[in-house]
Design an enzyme around this catalytic site. Structure first.
Site, PDB file in Angstrom:
ATOM      1  N   TRP A  21      57.150  38.083  57.866  1.00 55.59           N
ATOM      2  CA  TRP A  21      58.714  37.851  57.101  1.00 55.59           C
ATOM      3  C   TRP A  21      58.639  39.234  56.543  1.00 55.59           C
ATOM      4  O   TRP A  21      57.886  39.809  56.002  1.00 55.59           O
ATOM      5  CB  TRP A  21      57.978  36.756  55.851  1.00 55.59           C
ATOM      6  CG  TRP A  21      59.159  36.669  54.797  1.00 55.59           C
ATOM      7  CD1 TRP A  21      58.777  37.423  53.652  1.00 55.59           C
ATOM      8  CD2 TRP A  21      59.722  36.151  54.749  1.00 55.59           C
ATOM      9  NE1 TRP A  21      59.881  36.997  52.850  1.00 55.59           N
ATOM     10  CE2 TRP A  21      60.514  36.209  53.675  1.00 55.59           C
ATOM     11  CE3 TRP A  21      60.525  34.939  55.448  1.00 55.59           C
ATOM     12  CZ2 TRP A  21      61.654  35.534  52.906  1.00 55.59           C
ATOM     13  CZ3 TRP A  21      61.750  34.080  54.825  1.00 55.59           C
ATOM     14  CH2 TRP A  21      62.240  34.498  53.873  1.00 55.59           C
ATOM     15  N   MET A  22      60.065  39.510  56.307  1.00 55.30           N
ATOM     16  CA  MET A  22      60.655  40.297  55.294  1.00 55.30           C
ATOM     17  C   MET A  22      61.714  39.865  54.649  1.00 55.30           C
ATOM     18  O   MET A  22      62.604  39.099  54.999  1.00 55.30           O
ATOM     19  CB  MET A  22      61.267  41.497  56.066  1.00 55.30           C
ATOM     20  CG  MET A  22      62.484  41.523  56.750  1.00 55.30           C
ATOM     21  SD  MET A  22      62.796  43.354  57.082  1.00 55.30           S
ATOM     22  CE  MET A  22      63.108  44.112  55.646  1.00 55.30           C
ATOM     23  N   ASN A  23      61.924  40.338  53.169  1.00 53.21           N
ATOM     24  CA  ASN A  23      63.138  40.197  52.309  1.00 53.21           C
ATOM     25  C   ASN A  23      63.558  41.572  51.797  1.00 53.21           C
ATOM     26  O   ASN A  23      63.632  42.388  52.657  1.00 53.21           O
ATOM     27  CB  ASN A  23      62.932  38.963  51.587  1.00 53.21           C
ATOM     28  CG  ASN A  23      61.996  38.990  50.433  1.00 53.21           C
ATOM     29  OD1 ASN A  23      60.798  38.693  50.915  1.00 53.21           O
ATOM     30  ND2 ASN A  23      62.318  39.079  49.162  1.00 53.21           N
ATOM     31  N   ASP A  24      63.631  41.862  50.598  1.00 51.79           N
ATOM     32  CA  ASP A  24      64.243  42.777  49.969  1.00 51.79           C
ATOM     33  C   ASP A  24      63.993  44.174  50.666  1.00 51.79           C
ATOM     34  O   ASP A  24      62.575  44.441  50.633  1.00 51.79           O
ATOM     35  CB  ASP A  24      64.148  42.817  48.654  1.00 51.79           C
ATOM     36  CG  ASP A  24      64.542  41.554  47.944  1.00 51.79           C
ATOM     37  OD1 ASP A  24      64.847  40.608  48.433  1.00 51.79           O
ATOM     38  OD2 ASP A  24      64.304  41.642  46.566  1.00 51.79           O
ATOM     39  N   GLN A  40      60.051  44.254  50.880  1.00 48.10           N
ATOM     40  CA  GLN A  40      59.275  42.749  50.690  1.00 48.10           C
ATOM     41  C   GLN A  40      58.631  42.084  51.978  1.00 48.10           C
ATOM     42  O   GLN A  40      59.409  41.834  52.865  1.00 48.10           O
ATOM     43  CB  GLN A  40      60.005  41.867  49.983  1.00 48.10           C
ATOM     44  CG  GLN A  40      60.333  42.213  48.482  1.00 48.10           C
ATOM     45  CD  GLN A  40      58.980  42.003  47.651  1.00 48.10           C
ATOM     46  OE1 GLN A  40      58.867  41.154  47.262  1.00 48.10           O
ATOM     47  NE2 GLN A  40      58.361  43.122  47.270  1.00 48.10           N
ATOM     48  N   PHE A  80      56.071  42.590  43.994  1.00 48.18           N
ATOM     49  CA  PHE A  80      57.791  42.353  44.028  1.00 48.18           C
ATOM     50  C   PHE A  80      58.303  43.630  44.181  1.00 48.18           C
ATOM     51  O   PHE A  80      57.991  44.600  44.371  1.00 48.18           O
ATOM     52  CB  PHE A  80      57.969  41.306  42.727  1.00 48.18           C
ATOM     53  CG  PHE A  80      57.534  40.068  43.054  1.00 48.18           C
ATOM     54  CD1 PHE A  80      56.728  39.630  44.052  1.00 48.18           C
ATOM     55  CD2 PHE A  80      58.398  39.014  42.425  1.00 48.18           C
ATOM     56  CE1 PHE A  80      56.531  38.249  44.202  1.00 48.18           C
ATOM     57  CE2 PHE A  80      58.243  37.518  42.512  1.00 48.18           C
ATOM     58  CZ  PHE A  80      57.294  37.117  43.453  1.00 48.18           C
ATOM     59  N   SER A  81      59.682  43.172  44.064  1.00 44.84           N
ATOM     60  CA  SER A  81      60.560  44.402  44.404  1.00 44.84           C
ATOM     61  C   SER A  81      60.553  45.457  43.389  1.00 44.84           C
ATOM     62  O   SER A  81      60.260  45.285  42.375  1.00 44.84           O
ATOM     63  CB  SER A  81      62.076  43.850  44.650  1.00 44.84           C
ATOM     64  OG  SER A  81      62.129  43.128  45.963  1.00 44.84           O
ATOM     65  N   ARG A 147      62.315  41.413  36.501  1.00 43.94           N
ATOM     66  CA  ARG A 147      61.807  42.201  37.785  1.00 43.94           C
ATOM     67  C   ARG A 147      62.848  43.035  38.410  1.00 43.94           C
ATOM     68  O   ARG A 147      63.999  43.333  37.703  1.00 43.94           O
ATOM     69  CB  ARG A 147      61.597  40.934  38.908  1.00 43.94           C
ATOM     70  CG  ARG A 147      62.640  39.895  39.035  1.00 43.94           C
ATOM     71  CD  ARG A 147      62.082  38.974  40.148  1.00 43.94           C
ATOM     72  NE  ARG A 147      63.126  37.766  40.255  1.00 43.94           N
ATOM     73  CZ  ARG A 147      63.051  36.939  39.841  1.00 43.94           C
ATOM     74  NH1 ARG A 147      62.282  36.487  38.677  1.00 43.94           N
ATOM     75  NH2 ARG A 147      64.142  35.816  39.971  1.00 43.94           N
ATOM     76  N   GLU A 200      69.268  39.264  39.993  1.00 40.78           N
ATOM     77  CA  GLU A 200      68.161  40.116  40.601  1.00 40.78           C
ATOM     78  C   GLU A 200      68.565  41.479  41.352  1.00 40.78           C
ATOM     79  O   GLU A 200      69.660  41.550  41.400  1.00 40.78           O
ATOM     80  CB  GLU A 200      67.431  39.092  41.808  1.00 40.78           C
ATOM     81  CG  GLU A 200      66.969  38.026  41.432  1.00 40.78           C
ATOM     82  CD  GLU A 200      66.351  37.238  42.448  1.00 40.78           C
ATOM     83  OE1 GLU A 200      65.371  36.539  42.345  1.00 40.78           O
ATOM     84  OE2 GLU A 200      66.941  37.367  43.455  1.00 40.78           O
ATOM     85  N   TRP A 294      69.055  33.478  50.837  1.00 35.81           N
ATOM     86  CA  TRP A 294      68.176  32.665  50.343  1.00 35.81           C
ATOM     87  C   TRP A 294      68.293  31.178  50.954  1.00 35.81           C
ATOM     88  O   TRP A 294      67.110  30.189  50.782  1.00 35.81           O
ATOM     89  CB  TRP A 294      67.735  32.726  48.890  1.00 35.81           C
ATOM     90  CG  TRP A 294      66.895  33.895  48.508  1.00 35.81           C
ATOM     91  CD1 TRP A 294      67.235  34.905  47.812  1.00 35.81           C
ATOM     92  CD2 TRP A 294      65.694  34.016  48.866  1.00 35.81           C
ATOM     93  NE1 TRP A 294      66.252  36.043  47.694  1.00 35.81           N
ATOM     94  CE2 TRP A 294      65.224  35.483  48.407  1.00 35.81           C
ATOM     95  CE3 TRP A 294      64.788  33.447  49.777  1.00 35.81           C
ATOM     96  CZ2 TRP A 294      63.913  36.129  48.684  1.00 35.81           C
ATOM     97  CZ3 TRP A 294      63.277  34.015  49.948  1.00 35.81           C
ATOM     98  CH2 TRP A 294      63.069  35.329  49.306  1.00 35.81           C
TER      99      TRP A 294
HETATM  100  C1  FRU Z   1      65.334  39.120  45.432  1.00 34.54           C
HETATM  101  C2  FRU Z   1      63.704  38.536  45.178  1.00 34.54           C
HETATM  102  C3  FRU Z   1      63.360  39.707  43.818  1.00 34.54           C
HETATM  103  C4  FRU Z   1      61.623  39.596  43.858  1.00 34.54           C
HETATM  104  C5  FRU Z   1      61.430  39.382  45.191  1.00 34.54           C
HETATM  105  C6  FRU Z   1      60.360  38.584  45.572  1.00 34.54           C
HETATM  106  O1  FRU Z   1      65.467  38.527  46.966  1.00 34.54           O
HETATM  107  O2  FRU Z   1      63.596  37.266  44.482  1.00 34.54           O
HETATM  108  O3  FRU Z   1      64.231  39.472  42.758  1.00 34.54           O
HETATM  109  O4  FRU Z   1      61.464  40.733  43.239  1.00 34.54           O
HETATM  110  O5  FRU Z   1      62.579  38.841  45.896  1.00 34.54           O
HETATM  111  O6  FRU Z   1      60.071  38.759  46.735  1.00 34.54           O
END
Ligand code: FRU
Length: 490
Positions: A21-24, A40, A80-81, A147, A200, A294
């Site tokens: 998995w990856m996000n930000d 992330q 987190f980010s 955050r 965010e 999301w």
């Molecule tokens: C945005 C977020 C950030 C948080 C991170 C957690 O996509 O929700 O606010 O730091 O992802 O993975």
């Protein structure tokens, strides 16, 4: 040799993790000739969890090399980010003047307490290994939704500035520090614009207005989830001034979705931040976003990875039709991937015309005169029963991207959608620059003031390109196209 980039839907010139998995995107920093990209990442699975910082580097923002995970979650906190800086003057004392530290400023998400606080980690070996700071947290106000710190150096006052989200309150706080370790609150911005969901991943940066020498504005970028332009997550921006303490929008911005200005009108651009310390920063900044939403991020049909990034883009400010706009363009180094070339000029368009151009990785640059047409545009990744449509509706002056029949869409009820945005023509002309990859399409329209970033999951055989005009004849002024090579390096 690596073979992982051959999997179904694997992005060929967009960043994706090898697996999981990856996000930000996180910690974007340029140092020692390398663009660092952290992100992330769940190193242990293909769903969100165990949040840690994955790591990759590039010399040109096009070819990426994977490095080992930089920051692992601990028993107490998930990583987190956040952002990263090169502390050239060693203000933090974490390195030396001879070997200035790279410092990451991220949110520690406390697993068992309802708390988020800002932490530091640093590297003394040019980003290869990272040491959590012993005095963490450096900024703790006892908040649960606090955050995504983005830090930059503000030269006029010789200090660091942090923008950070009070997510649930829909507020951005601005802090100042001389040493990255002690932070003082300077001001609070918001709520304003889109506030349906939490706020965010803020960013704040100055830009010279193109063509207006000496004229500087600051851009405050704030993401919202949900309540983006297409539902789900989205990214909005405010243009204004920053005096070292406070951000003041140029025009007052009321609360409400209708007052938001969107960075991207597609469904899949979120959590972008700009690179710290990149060359050429007066006229443009460089950023990259998470190409996902999301709403359905956990369900997208890719394996063994889940999540990818947009193209790295140049962001600038330009006056268009009397108003300042954020303008985006892919980084120029992308043209190094150009291979097979096609060019078409000066042709009438009536109905649907399949072109000689074909491919799964394409760049297209087109200019149309709309003429008598009601709708005019291009279709990409065209195959049996599949097409992704990029069209312009003349009467409403609206450009749209329709992925309802783009391929696999049934994995989530909110995926099969059509997005649109207002775009006045330029002297009767429509200009498009389109990037097609194995599982995405990015559309830069007009001067780049309207952008759509969209995931698509077509069959590998769907490689066709079609131009079309409905309701009357249109005219193709020119269409250039290139097949793009893979950007992956072993
Ligand atoms: C945005 C977020 C950030 C948080 C991170 C957690 O996509 O929700 O606010 O730091 O992802 O993975």
């Amino acid at each position: 040799a690596i073979t992982y980039y051959q999997e179904r839907y694997r992005p060929q010139y967009h960043f994706s993790p090898e697996r999981n998995w990856m996000n930000d995107p996180n910690g974007l920093v340029y140092a020692h000739g390398l663009y660092h990209l952290f992100y992330q990442h769940n190193p242990l699975g293909d769903q969100w969890g165990h949040m840690s910082w994955g790591h990759a580097v590039s010399r040109d923002l096009v070819h990426w090399q994977h490095w080992p995970v930089a920051l692992w979650e601990t028993d107490e906190v998930m990583i987190f980010s956040g952002s990263a800086v090169l502390d050239v003057y060693n203000t933090s004392g974490l390195g030396t003047l001879d070997n200035p530290p790279l410092v990451a400023i991220y949110t520690g998400h406390y697993k068992t307490m309802e708390k988020q606080a800002q932490h530091l980690a640093y590297s003394l070996d040019r980003g290869r290994s990272w040491i959590p700071y012993a005095g963490n947290p450096v900024l703790d106000i006892g908040e649960r939704d606090f955050r995504d710190p983005k830090v930059f150096w503000h030269a006029p006052e010789a200090q660091w500035i942090m923008v950070v989200a009070l997510a649930a309150a829909r507020k951005i706080q601005i802090y100042a520090s001389k040493n990255l370790k002690e932070w003082t609150l300077r001001s609070t911005f918001g709520p304003a614009g889109a506030v349906e969901g939490v706020w965010e991943c803020p960013d704040l940066f100055p830009l010279l207005v193109e063509g207006e020498p000496g004229s500087v504005r600051w851009v405050l970028k704030v993401d919202v989830n949900p309540g983006g332009p297409t539902g789900g997550s989205g990214s909005q921006y405010f243009i204004g001034y920053f005096d070292g303490s406070r951000f003041t929008p140029e025009e007052p911005v009321a609360v409400g979705q209708a007052h938001a200005r969107w960075v991207d009108y597609g469904a899949d651009f979120y959590a972008a931040i700009t690179w710290f310390g990149a060359p050429g920063e007066d006229l443009y900044r460089l950023w990259v976003g998470w190409m996902n939403n999301w709403l359905y991020a956990h369900a997208i049909p890719t394996s063994p990875w889940r999540g990818q990034l947009s193209l790295a883009r140049r962001v600038s400010l330009r006056r268009i039709g009397g108003r300042l706009h954020l303008v985006q363009a892919p980084v120029p180094s992308l043209s190094t991937l150009r291979q097979r070339y096609w060019a078409i000029e000066n042709q009438p368009i009536v109905g649907e015309q399949r072109l000689a151009i074909q491919g799964k990785t394409l760049e297209l640059i087109a200019a149309f005169v709309v003429g008598k047409a009601r709708v005019v545009g291009l279709k990409v990744r065209v195959g049996e029963g599949e097409e992704t449509v990029i069209g312009y509706e003349v009467a409403t002056q609206r450009i749209f991207v329709d992925r309802k029949r783009s391929g696999l869409v049934a994995f989530h009820p909110k995926f099969a959608t059509r997005k649109e945005a207002k775009l006045p023509l330029e002297e009767g002309k429509l200009r498009l620059r389109v990037f097609v990859d194995w599982s995405s399409v990015e559309v830069f329209a007009g001067e780049g003031q309207v952008v759509f970033t969209e995931l698509i999951f077509p069959k590998p055989e769907s490689e066709g390109v079609v131009m079309f005009a409905e309701g009357g004849e249109a005219h193709l002024v020119s269409l250039e196209a290139w097949e793009l090579a893979s950007g992956w390096k072993a």
